[in-house]
Design a protein around this motif. Structure first.
Motif, PDB file in Angstrom:
ATOM      1  N   GLU A 303      14.090   8.451  -5.095  1.00  0.00           N
ATOM      2  CA  GLU A 303      14.102   9.618  -4.210  1.00  0.00           C
ATOM      3  C   GLU A 303      14.549   9.255  -2.802  1.00  0.00           C
ATOM      4  OE1 GLU A 303      10.175  11.238  -4.567  1.00  0.00           O
ATOM      5  OE2 GLU A 303      10.756  12.493  -6.286  1.00  0.00           O
ATOM      6  N   ALA A 304      14.266   8.032  -2.382  1.00  0.00           N
ATOM      7  CA  ALA A 304      14.698   7.596  -1.052  1.00  0.00           C
ATOM      8  C   ALA A 304      16.132   7.088  -1.064  1.00  0.00           C
ATOM      9  CB  ALA A 304      13.759   6.501  -0.542  1.00  0.00           C
ATOM     10  N   GLY A 305      16.749   7.063  -2.254  1.00  0.00           N
ATOM     11  CA  GLY A 305      18.119   6.586  -2.366  1.00  0.00           C
ATOM     12  C   GLY A 305      18.238   5.083  -2.222  1.00  0.00           C
ATOM     13  N   ARG A 306      17.148   4.360  -2.447  1.00  0.00           N
ATOM     14  CA  ARG A 306      17.142   2.908  -2.262  1.00  0.00           C
ATOM     15  C   ARG A 306      17.217   2.149  -3.582  1.00  0.00           C
ATOM     16  NH1 ARG A 306      15.937   1.294   2.845  1.00  0.00           N
ATOM     17  NH2 ARG A 306      15.253   2.924   4.278  1.00  0.00           N
ATOM     18  N   LEU A 307      17.108   2.874  -4.683  1.00  0.00           N
ATOM     19  CA  LEU A 307      17.211   2.198  -5.974  1.00  0.00           C
ATOM     20  C   LEU A 307      18.683   2.177  -6.380  1.00  0.00           C
ATOM     21  CD1 LEU A 307      15.661   0.910  -8.334  1.00  0.00           C
ATOM     22  CD2 LEU A 307      15.687   3.139  -9.439  1.00  0.00           C
ATOM     23  N   LYS A 308      19.235   1.036  -6.549  1.00  0.00           N
ATOM     24  CA  LYS A 308      20.644   0.880  -6.887  1.00  0.00           C
ATOM     25  C   LYS A 308      20.781   0.450  -8.352  1.00  0.00           C
ATOM     26  CE  LYS A 308      21.678   1.648  -2.594  1.00  0.00           C
ATOM     27  NZ  LYS A 308      22.245   2.950  -2.196  1.00  0.00           N
ATOM     28  N   VAL A 309      21.844   0.915  -8.978  1.00  0.00           N
ATOM     29  CA  VAL A 309      22.158   0.448 -10.322  1.00  0.00           C
ATOM     30  C   VAL A 309      23.397  -0.435 -10.245  1.00  0.00           C
ATOM     31  CG1 VAL A 309      21.116   2.409 -11.508  1.00  0.00           C
ATOM     32  CG2 VAL A 309      23.508   2.537 -10.808  1.00  0.00           C
ATOM     33  N   HIS A 310      23.410  -1.471 -11.036  1.00  0.00           N
ATOM     34  CA  HIS A 310      24.531  -2.420 -11.051  1.00  0.00           C
ATOM     35  C   HIS A 310      25.096  -2.423 -12.459  1.00  0.00           C
ATOM     36  CE1 HIS A 310      23.225  -3.831  -7.101  1.00  0.00           C
ATOM     37  NE2 HIS A 310      21.981  -3.842  -7.587  1.00  0.00           N
ATOM     38  N   THR A 311      26.096  -1.573 -12.660  1.00  0.00           N
ATOM     39  CA  THR A 311      26.643  -1.399 -14.011  1.00  0.00           C
ATOM     40  C   THR A 311      27.578  -2.544 -14.377  1.00  0.00           C
ATOM     41  OG1 THR A 311      28.449  -0.049 -13.148  1.00  0.00           O
ATOM     42  CG2 THR A 311      26.476   1.111 -13.868  1.00  0.00           C
ATOM     43  N   GLU A 312      27.583  -2.853 -15.656  1.00  0.00           N
ATOM     44  CA  GLU A 312      28.479  -3.863 -16.209  1.00  0.00           C
ATOM     45  C   GLU A 312      28.715  -3.545 -17.667  1.00  0.00           C
ATOM     46  OE1 GLU A 312      25.847  -7.561 -17.515  1.00  0.00           O
ATOM     47  OE2 GLU A 312      25.592  -7.100 -15.363  1.00  0.00           O
ATOM     48  N   ASN A 313      29.698  -4.174 -18.252  1.00  0.00           N
ATOM     49  CA  ASN A 313      29.971  -3.973 -19.671  1.00  0.00           C
ATOM     50  C   ASN A 313      28.970  -4.787 -20.490  1.00  0.00           C
ATOM     51  OD1 ASN A 313      32.229  -2.315 -19.259  1.00  0.00           O
ATOM     52  ND2 ASN A 313      33.548  -4.091 -18.947  1.00  0.00           N
ATOM     53  N   LEU A 314      28.256  -4.094 -21.363  1.00  0.00           N
ATOM     54  CA  LEU A 314      27.272  -4.803 -22.179  1.00  0.00           C
ATOM     55  C   LEU A 314      27.222  -4.200 -23.575  1.00  0.00           C
ATOM     56  CD1 LEU A 314      24.388  -2.947 -22.302  1.00  0.00           C
ATOM     57  CD2 LEU A 314      24.488  -3.490 -19.887  1.00  0.00           C
ATOM     58  N   SER A 315      26.673  -4.975 -24.503  1.00  0.00           N
ATOM     59  CA  SER A 315      26.593  -4.545 -25.905  1.00  0.00           C
ATOM     60  C   SER A 315      25.434  -3.586 -26.086  1.00  0.00           C
ATOM     61  CB  SER A 315      26.408  -5.762 -26.810  1.00  0.00           C
ATOM     62  OG  SER A 315      26.071  -5.365 -28.118  1.00  0.00           O
ATOM     63  N   LEU A 349      29.065   0.973 -20.308  1.00  0.00           N
ATOM     64  CA  LEU A 349      29.044   0.637 -18.885  1.00  0.00           C
ATOM     65  C   LEU A 349      27.692   1.057 -18.334  1.00  0.00           C
ATOM     66  CD1 LEU A 349      30.850  -0.476 -16.599  1.00  0.00           C
ATOM     67  CD2 LEU A 349      31.499   1.894 -16.092  1.00  0.00           C
ATOM     68  N   ALA A 350      26.781   0.102 -18.154  1.00  0.00           N
ATOM     69  CA  ALA A 350      25.419   0.433 -17.740  1.00  0.00           C
ATOM     70  C   ALA A 350      24.789  -0.759 -17.029  1.00  0.00           C
ATOM     71  CB  ALA A 350      24.585   0.838 -18.947  1.00  0.00           C
ATOM     72  N   ASP A 351      23.662  -0.487 -16.376  1.00  0.00           N
ATOM     73  CA  ASP A 351      22.846  -1.529 -15.754  1.00  0.00           C
ATOM     74  C   ASP A 351      21.924  -2.082 -16.853  1.00  0.00           C
ATOM     75  OD1 ASP A 351      20.615  -2.829 -14.497  1.00  0.00           O
ATOM     76  OD2 ASP A 351      21.188  -1.886 -12.608  1.00  0.00           O
ATOM     77  N   LEU A 353      19.225  -3.948 -16.911  1.00  0.00           N
ATOM     78  CA  LEU A 353      17.793  -3.798 -16.656  1.00  0.00           C
ATOM     79  C   LEU A 353      17.361  -2.350 -16.827  1.00  0.00           C
ATOM     80  CD1 LEU A 353      15.080  -4.935 -15.688  1.00  0.00           C
ATOM     81  CD2 LEU A 353      15.854  -4.503 -13.331  1.00  0.00           C
ATOM     82  N   ARG A 354      18.163  -1.408 -16.268  1.00  0.00           N
ATOM     83  CA  ARG A 354      17.785   0.010 -16.293  1.00  0.00           C
ATOM     84  C   ARG A 354      17.967   0.600 -17.692  1.00  0.00           C
ATOM     85  NH1 ARG A 354      14.388  -0.367 -12.428  1.00  0.00           N
ATOM     86  NH2 ARG A 354      15.339  -1.174 -10.509  1.00  0.00           N
ATOM     87  N   LEU A 355      18.960   0.134 -18.463  1.00  0.00           N
ATOM     88  CA  LEU A 355      19.127   0.616 -19.834  1.00  0.00           C
ATOM     89  C   LEU A 355      17.928   0.200 -20.682  1.00  0.00           C
ATOM     90  CD1 LEU A 355      20.620   1.978 -22.105  1.00  0.00           C
ATOM     91  CD2 LEU A 355      22.024  -0.073 -22.374  1.00  0.00           C
ATOM     92  N   ARG A 356      17.480  -1.068 -20.522  1.00  0.00           N
ATOM     93  CA  ARG A 356      16.295  -1.511 -21.260  1.00  0.00           C
ATOM     94  C   ARG A 356      15.069  -0.694 -20.844  1.00  0.00           C
ATOM     95  NH1 ARG A 356      18.602  -6.705 -20.467  1.00  0.00           N
ATOM     96  NH2 ARG A 356      17.319  -7.038 -18.610  1.00  0.00           N
ATOM     97  N   GLN A 357      15.001  -0.358 -19.544  1.00  0.00           N
ATOM     98  CA  GLN A 357      13.868   0.439 -19.052  1.00  0.00           C
ATOM     99  C   GLN A 357      13.862   1.825 -19.686  1.00  0.00           C
ATOM    100  OE1 GLN A 357      13.749   0.684 -14.789  1.00  0.00           O
ATOM    101  NE2 GLN A 357      11.937   1.995 -14.731  1.00  0.00           N
ATOM    102  N   ILE A 358      15.030   2.444 -19.790  1.00  0.00           N
ATOM    103  CA  ILE A 358      15.138   3.785 -20.392  1.00  0.00           C
ATOM    104  C   ILE A 358      14.725   3.732 -21.868  1.00  0.00           C
ATOM    105  CG2 ILE A 358      16.747   5.611 -21.063  1.00  0.00           C
ATOM    106  CD1 ILE A 358      18.424   4.753 -18.552  1.00  0.00           C
ATOM    107  N   LEU A 359      15.300   2.762 -22.596  1.00  0.00           N
ATOM    108  CA  LEU A 359      15.002   2.666 -24.024  1.00  0.00           C
ATOM    109  C   LEU A 359      13.532   2.355 -24.260  1.00  0.00           C
ATOM    110  CD1 LEU A 359      18.162   0.677 -25.199  1.00  0.00           C
ATOM    111  CD2 LEU A 359      17.574   3.041 -25.828  1.00  0.00           C
ATOM    112  N   GLU A 436      21.261   9.687 -15.056  1.00  0.00           N
ATOM    113  CA  GLU A 436      22.226  10.415 -14.226  1.00  0.00           C
ATOM    114  C   GLU A 436      22.899   9.493 -13.222  1.00  0.00           C
ATOM    115  OE1 GLU A 436      19.982  13.659 -12.638  1.00  0.00           O
ATOM    116  OE2 GLU A 436      20.063  14.826 -14.510  1.00  0.00           O
ATOM    117  N   MET A 437      22.157   8.509 -12.703  1.00  0.00           N
ATOM    118  CA  MET A 437      22.755   7.548 -11.772  1.00  0.00           C
ATOM    119  C   MET A 437      23.834   6.711 -12.445  1.00  0.00           C
ATOM    120  SD  MET A 437      19.356   6.281  -9.706  1.00  0.00           S
ATOM    121  CE  MET A 437      20.219   5.064  -8.714  1.00  0.00           C
ATOM    122  N   GLN A 438      23.784   6.591 -13.773  1.00  0.00           N
ATOM    123  CA  GLN A 438      24.780   5.818 -14.507  1.00  0.00           C
ATOM    124  C   GLN A 438      25.848   6.700 -15.153  1.00  0.00           C
ATOM    125  OE1 GLN A 438      22.851   2.077 -16.446  1.00  0.00           O
ATOM    126  NE2 GLN A 438      21.195   3.598 -16.347  1.00  0.00           N
TER     127      GLN A 438
END
Length: 461
Positions: A303-315, A349-351, A353-359, A436-438
């Protein structure tokens, strides 16, 4: 004539039969004839008696009378027309006089030839003073020099200019004060040349209102900017506070979890059954509390806009397998089966850490709300430039109104399959933000008693 002879032969009389004759003087006369049959004792017609009367003068008098009647009728019609025109002119004059705008008519020399009552009130002149004046007297002194040229240019163009044409115009009263106006101009062609009719509207009050609105808007925008800055300041304070909370709360929790795990290894002494049970509760609740704190911190950063996602190609298949392995212990403890469905070996194309968190979040929710003996599965498929991932369960399901609110912050669907509430209601709200951030979207399909299907998309490489 034949009809008259037929009448006479039948013994009938013919009266007032008019014919034209020539007098011995040569002039034409009108004669009225009366004819009667003459009969013998046997009733046989033996002749015709004729009585002639000169009616020339009477006919002339009748014609003069008819002509006079026609002239009188014409005069009456003309008088009615004139009266109607006078009534129309009077009504038009009343309309002009009582119009809410000032109305002036100016000749080619700039002299006012018509002025209504509103013009007198607006400019502070009497009616006669306006008629004796040049229209230039109603123009601010700074604009008079070029006014004659403007009049000539308008007269040459011969086109009306509607009111409110975007010009910033001002007029001058008799006392010298100036005020804003809008003017509509129309050319009028007369026998004395082209005149110009001007309809003048005093917009002083409207300008004041517009200025008040402008000042209110400026004040509102300043207040909004101030509130925005204050909101940013509060967000910064919140982020600093959450960072402090993160350190102050998570550090001792990590210590508690670490030491509970060390004690559980029983390298420094054997624990009895009660001690092992107590230690298990300490470890589980500490892990649970750490998860809640992490959720609150993550949401505050988003909400503060401080959480960043770092996308990369992953399986995707590797990420799904990792999440399933991570949740398998929890699922086994609740006697819920975990199954990997069809999942293409695609690069997304995803982060990581964040993809594992979602799943993990979606799978753990499925396990929590599924009764023992049920199943939670995850599958994926291609959809254009996106991959469509579905986490399904055979749990308690959701009501229709819950489907639209399940991604709201702090919203909890009710009780888990164990009959208790778990979590803060932030997990799905965080999932929505992270998806949505991804560049994807997330939604749910569910029915009470028939399980739920949480679905989200992510872009492929």
């Amino acid at each position: 004539m034949d009809s008259f002879l037929a009448k006479l032969r039948q013994g009938e009389r013919v009266d007032h039969f008019e014919v034209a004759r020539r007098h011995k003087s040569g002039r034409k006369i009108i004669v009225s004839l009366s004819l009667s049959p003459i009969m013998d004792s046997d009733g046989k017609i033996i002749g015709i008696a004729k009585i002639a009367r000169d009616i020339t003068e009477r006919k002339a008098a009748d014609e003069r009378l008819a002509a006079n009647e026609r002239r009188l009728r014409t005069l009456t019609e003309q008088e009615a027309t004139i009266r109607a025109e006078m009534i129309a002119e009077r009504r038009f004059r009343e309309l002009i006089e009582n119009a809410p705008d000032a109305i002036l008519q100016v000749d080619a020399a700039g002299t006012i030839v018509i002025a209504n009552r509103t013009a007198e009130t607006m400019f502070g002149y009497s009616h006669q003073e306006l008629l004796d004046n040049s229209v230039d007297e109603l123009i601010p002194k700074a604009n008079r020099a070029g006014h004659a040229a403007h009049r000539a240019e308008f007269a040459a163009a011969g086109q009306s200019r509607p009111m409110g044409a975007g010009l910033d115009l001002r007029a001058r009263r008799r006392d010298g004060t100036e005020f804003p106006v809008e003017i509509s101009l129309s050319p009028v062609h007369t026998k004395n040349g082209t005149h110009v009719t001007a309809v003048i509207r005093d917009v002083t009050e409207r300008k004041r209102t517009e200025e008040r609105v402008r000042l209110l808007q400026e004040s509102y925008m300043m207040e909004l900017e101030s509130r925005h800055k204050e909101s940013e300041r509060v967000n910064n304070l919140q982020s600093e506070f959450m960072a402090s909370v993160s350190h102050e709360l998570r550090t001792p929790l990590h210590t508690i979890i670490g030491f509970s795990e060390l004690l559980g290894e029983q390298e420094h002494g054997t624990l009895n059954a009660d001690q092992q049970r107590f230690l298990h509760h300490i470890h589980a609740d500490a892990e649970h509390l750490l998860g809640l704190i992490n959720d609150v911190i993550d949401l505050s950063r988003v909400e503060a806009g401080r959480l960043k996602v770092h996308t990369e190609n992953l399986s995707l298949r590797a990420a799904v397998s990792e999440a399933v392995n991570a949740i398998s212990a929890m699922a086994g403890a609740r006697e819920v089966a975990i199954r990997e469905g069809l999942c293409p070996d695609v690069t997304v194309l995803a982060d990581p850490l964040r993809l594992r968190q979602i799943l993990y979040n979606l799978l753990s929710n499925g396990v929590k709300f599924t009764k023992p003996g049920g199943e939670v599965s995850v599958a994926a498929k291609f959809e254009g430039d996106f991959v469509h991932i579905t986490v399904s369960d055979t749990g308690i399901g959701l009501q229709a109104e819950e489907c639209s609110r399940v991604f709201d912050k702090f919203y909890q669907v009710g009780f888990t399959s164990a009959g208790v509430r778990e979590g803060t209601g932030l997990g799905l709200a965080i999932c929505k933000q992270l998806v949505e951030m991804q560049g994807g979207k997330i939604w749910v399909e569910s029915e009470p008693g028939r399980g739920s299907r949480f679905q989200f998309t992510l872009p492929t490489q």
